[in-house]
Design an enzyme around this catalytic site. Structure first.
Site, PDB file in Angstrom:
ATOM      1  N   SER A 139     -52.253  52.010  61.526  1.00 36.15           N
ATOM      2  CA  SER A 139     -50.975  51.324  61.803  1.00 36.15           C
ATOM      3  C   SER A 139     -49.880  51.970  60.962  1.00 36.15           C
ATOM      4  CB  SER A 139     -51.082  49.848  61.418  1.00 36.15           C
ATOM      5  OG  SER A 139     -49.803  49.234  61.423  1.00 36.15           O
ATOM      6  N   TYR A 152     -53.057  43.390  55.132  1.00 40.69           N
ATOM      7  CA  TYR A 152     -53.128  44.093  56.425  1.00 40.69           C
ATOM      8  C   TYR A 152     -52.755  45.577  56.243  1.00 40.69           C
ATOM      9  CZ  TYR A 152     -52.348  45.676  61.156  1.00 40.69           C
ATOM     10  OH  TYR A 152     -52.406  46.417  62.317  1.00 40.69           O
TER      11      TYR A 152
HETATM   12  P1  NDP Z   1     -55.256  42.306  70.180  1.00 35.03           P
HETATM   13  O1  NDP Z   1     -55.282  41.069  69.370  1.00 35.03           O
HETATM   14  O2  NDP Z   1     -54.695  42.261  71.544  1.00 35.03           O
HETATM   15  O3  NDP Z   1     -56.722  42.949  70.241  1.00 35.03           O
HETATM   16  C1  NDP Z   1     -57.562  42.970  69.108  1.00 35.03           C
HETATM   17  C2  NDP Z   1     -58.975  43.255  69.539  1.00 35.03           C
HETATM   18  O4  NDP Z   1     -59.796  43.299  68.366  1.00 35.03           O
HETATM   19  C3  NDP Z   1     -59.526  42.196  70.458  1.00 35.03           C
HETATM   20  O5  NDP Z   1     -60.232  42.801  71.505  1.00 35.03           O
HETATM   21  C4  NDP Z   1     -60.479  41.408  69.563  1.00 35.03           C
HETATM   22  O6  NDP Z   1     -61.579  40.949  70.322  1.00 35.03           O
HETATM   23  C5  NDP Z   1     -60.946  42.505  68.599  1.00 35.03           C
HETATM   24  N1  NDP Z   1     -61.491  41.956  67.371  1.00 35.03           N
HETATM   25  C6  NDP Z   1     -60.846  41.257  66.406  1.00 35.03           C
HETATM   26  N2  NDP Z   1     -61.696  40.884  65.448  1.00 35.03           N
HETATM   27  C7  NDP Z   1     -62.923  41.337  65.827  1.00 35.03           C
HETATM   28  C8  NDP Z   1     -64.230  41.251  65.271  1.00 35.03           C
HETATM   29  N3  NDP Z   1     -64.465  40.612  64.115  1.00 35.03           N
HETATM   30  N4  NDP Z   1     -65.263  41.848  65.928  1.00 35.03           N
HETATM   31  C9  NDP Z   1     -65.034  42.488  67.087  1.00 35.03           C
HETATM   32  N5  NDP Z   1     -63.838  42.604  67.680  1.00 35.03           N
HETATM   33  C10 NDP Z   1     -62.797  42.018  67.037  1.00 35.03           C
HETATM   34  O7  NDP Z   1     -54.434  43.363  69.296  1.00 35.03           O
HETATM   35  P2  NDP Z   1     -54.138  44.935  69.483  1.00 35.03           P
HETATM   36  O8  NDP Z   1     -54.700  45.468  70.742  1.00 35.03           O
HETATM   37  O9  NDP Z   1     -52.716  45.114  69.192  1.00 35.03           O
HETATM   38  O10 NDP Z   1     -54.954  45.478  68.236  1.00 35.03           O
HETATM   39  C11 NDP Z   1     -55.903  46.535  68.300  1.00 35.03           C
HETATM   40  C12 NDP Z   1     -55.833  47.323  67.012  1.00 35.03           C
HETATM   41  O11 NDP Z   1     -54.549  47.904  66.905  1.00 35.03           O
HETATM   42  C13 NDP Z   1     -56.040  46.495  65.745  1.00 35.03           C
HETATM   43  O12 NDP Z   1     -56.838  47.249  64.865  1.00 35.03           O
HETATM   44  C14 NDP Z   1     -54.612  46.339  65.197  1.00 35.03           C
HETATM   45  O13 NDP Z   1     -54.609  46.170  63.820  1.00 35.03           O
HETATM   46  C15 NDP Z   1     -54.024  47.658  65.620  1.00 35.03           C
HETATM   47  N6  NDP Z   1     -52.573  47.752  65.699  1.00 35.03           N
HETATM   48  C16 NDP Z   1     -51.837  46.907  66.490  1.00 35.03           C
HETATM   49  C17 NDP Z   1     -50.457  47.082  66.580  1.00 35.03           C
HETATM   50  C18 NDP Z   1     -49.593  46.177  67.387  1.00 35.03           C
HETATM   51  O14 NDP Z   1     -48.361  46.133  67.122  1.00 35.03           O
HETATM   52  N7  NDP Z   1     -50.099  45.501  68.390  1.00 35.03           N
HETATM   53  C19 NDP Z   1     -49.780  48.182  65.888  1.00 35.03           C
HETATM   54  C20 NDP Z   1     -50.655  48.984  65.062  1.00 35.03           C
HETATM   55  C21 NDP Z   1     -51.979  48.782  65.006  1.00 35.03           C
HETATM   56  P3  NDP Z   1     -62.281  39.523  70.167  1.00 35.03           P
HETATM   57  O15 NDP Z   1     -61.250  38.558  69.659  1.00 35.03           O
HETATM   58  O16 NDP Z   1     -62.765  39.217  71.549  1.00 35.03           O
HETATM   59  O17 NDP Z   1     -63.387  39.771  69.207  1.00 35.03           O
HETATM   60  C1  8X3 Z   2     -49.096  46.425  63.631  1.00 39.84           C
HETATM   61  C2  8X3 Z   2     -47.692  46.906  63.558  1.00 39.84           C
HETATM   62  O1  8X3 Z   2     -45.499  46.692  62.281  1.00 39.84           O
HETATM   63  O2  8X3 Z   2     -46.820  44.661  62.619  1.00 39.84           O
HETATM   64  O3  8X3 Z   2     -49.955  47.194  62.882  1.00 39.84           O
HETATM   65  O4  8X3 Z   2     -47.538  46.319  61.048  1.00 39.84           O
HETATM   66  S1  8X3 Z   2     -46.861  46.117  62.310  1.00 39.84           S
END
Ligand code: NDP
Ligand code: 8X3
Length: 252
Positions: A139, A152
């Site tokens: 991120s 985070y």
């Molecule tokens: P979502 O919440 O839409 O998706 C997160 C996914 O992670 C879900 O499929 C969830 O599945 C899974 N997950 C969470 N905890 C667990 C666990 N303990 N075991 C297995 N699976 C898990 O968010 P995003 O798609 O945005 O996030 C995906 C990644 O991208 C994350 O690592 C996040 O930190 C990162 N990210 C997101 C950004 C954003 O702005 N959206 C920016 C930068 C990075 P389930 O709940 O079914 O287990």
């Molecule tokens: C998710 C993006 O800007 O909320 O990793 O940290 S931010």
């Protein structure tokens, strides 16, 4: 023989969009996440195009991760690309207001979960070697501090440095490693971070143009399908309408 992508967190956001992107290109898929119903829906959507194996998995459970990976049968027993995507942020409040449990959940998922999966899948990638990839979802928070980022951001800094250090050890194996570091993207991320506050999520992503899950899936697919001799170390991606703020200064 189809190439195989192993994607964690495929029930939502980036992971689900990435599954769809790889399916479009004919890759077989191993998809995991905790919500089995979502995985079943995704399998039903994609299985006419490509072989799909789903597994309800909590990445924090090292034994379950290992059992899943070791139990994979053909055509899923070769893995070409690992997308370490499962992750979450909690508690957007200032550090001093956050419950310790929320810090632990982020570390257990984003750090321990990610290494659990990497450790279990790495032998499969090494069996193939050249052209395989580990794509870790970091991120911008792993590089740039901001209020409420506390654990985070620190967990995503771990993802970045772990990715770079893996590169050092894997340099002669053909296994590539990339830290993809997105900025603001509209997924369920903020809903999870605010424990279900849809208004907060809508407010964050409203009146601007965030990245989409599909934008990130496209970058993941791009990195995974580059010629074997190219390794993108880190790819940081922001919406055009997002940038940094000035330093905060406390005044009398
Ligand atoms: P979502 O919440 O839409 O998706 C997160 C996914 O992670 C879900 O499929 C969830 O599945 C899974 N997950 C969470 N905890 C667990 C666990 N303990 N075991 C297995 N699976 C898990 O968010 P995003 O798609 O945005 O996030 C995906 C990644 O991208 C994350 O690592 C996040 O930190 C990162 N990210 C997101 C950004 C954003 O702005 N959206 C920016 C930068 C990075 P389930 O709940 O079914 O287990
Ligand atoms: C998710 C993006 O800007 O909320 O990793 O940290 S931010």
């Amino acid at each position: 023989m189809s190439k195989v992508a192993f994607i964690t967190g495929a029930t939502s956001g980036f992971g689900r969009a990435t599954a769809r992107r790889f399916a479009e290109a004919g890759w077989a898929l191993v998809l995991s996440g905790r919500r089995l119903e979502r995985l079943e829906e995704l399998k039903a959507e994609l299985q006419d195009k490509v072989p799909v194996h789903i597994a309800a998995l909590d990445v924090r459970d090292a034994a379950a991760v290992k059992a899943l990976v070791d139990g994979l049968q053909a055509p899923f027993d070769r893995i070409d690309v690992l997308v370490n995507n499962a992750g979450l942020a909690l508690a957007p409040e200032a550090a001093q207001k956050v419950a310790l449990e929320d810090w632990h959940t982020m570390i257990d998922t984003n750090v321990t979960g990610l290494v659990n999966v990497t450790h279990a899948v790495l032998p499969k990638l090494l069996e193939i070697g050249k052209g395989t990839s580990i794509i870790n979802i970091g991120s911008v928070a792993g590089e740039w501090p901001y209020p409420g980022g506390h654990v985070y951001g620190a967990s995503k800094a771990f993802v970045k440095q772990f990715s770079f250090n893996l590169r050092c050890d894997l340099v002669s194996t053909g296994v590539r490693v990339t830290d993809i570091a997105p900025g603001m993207a509209e997924t369920e991320f903020t809903l999870v971070r605010t424990k279900g506050n849809q208004a907060a999520s809508d407010a964050l992503y409203g009146s601007t143009t965030p990245l989409t899950a599909e934008d990130i899936a496209e970058q993941i697919f791009y990195v995974a399908t580059l010629p074997d001799h190219i390794n993108i170390n880190r790819l940081e991606i922001m919406p055009s309408r997002q940038a940094w703020s000035p330093f905060a200064i406390d005044r009398d």
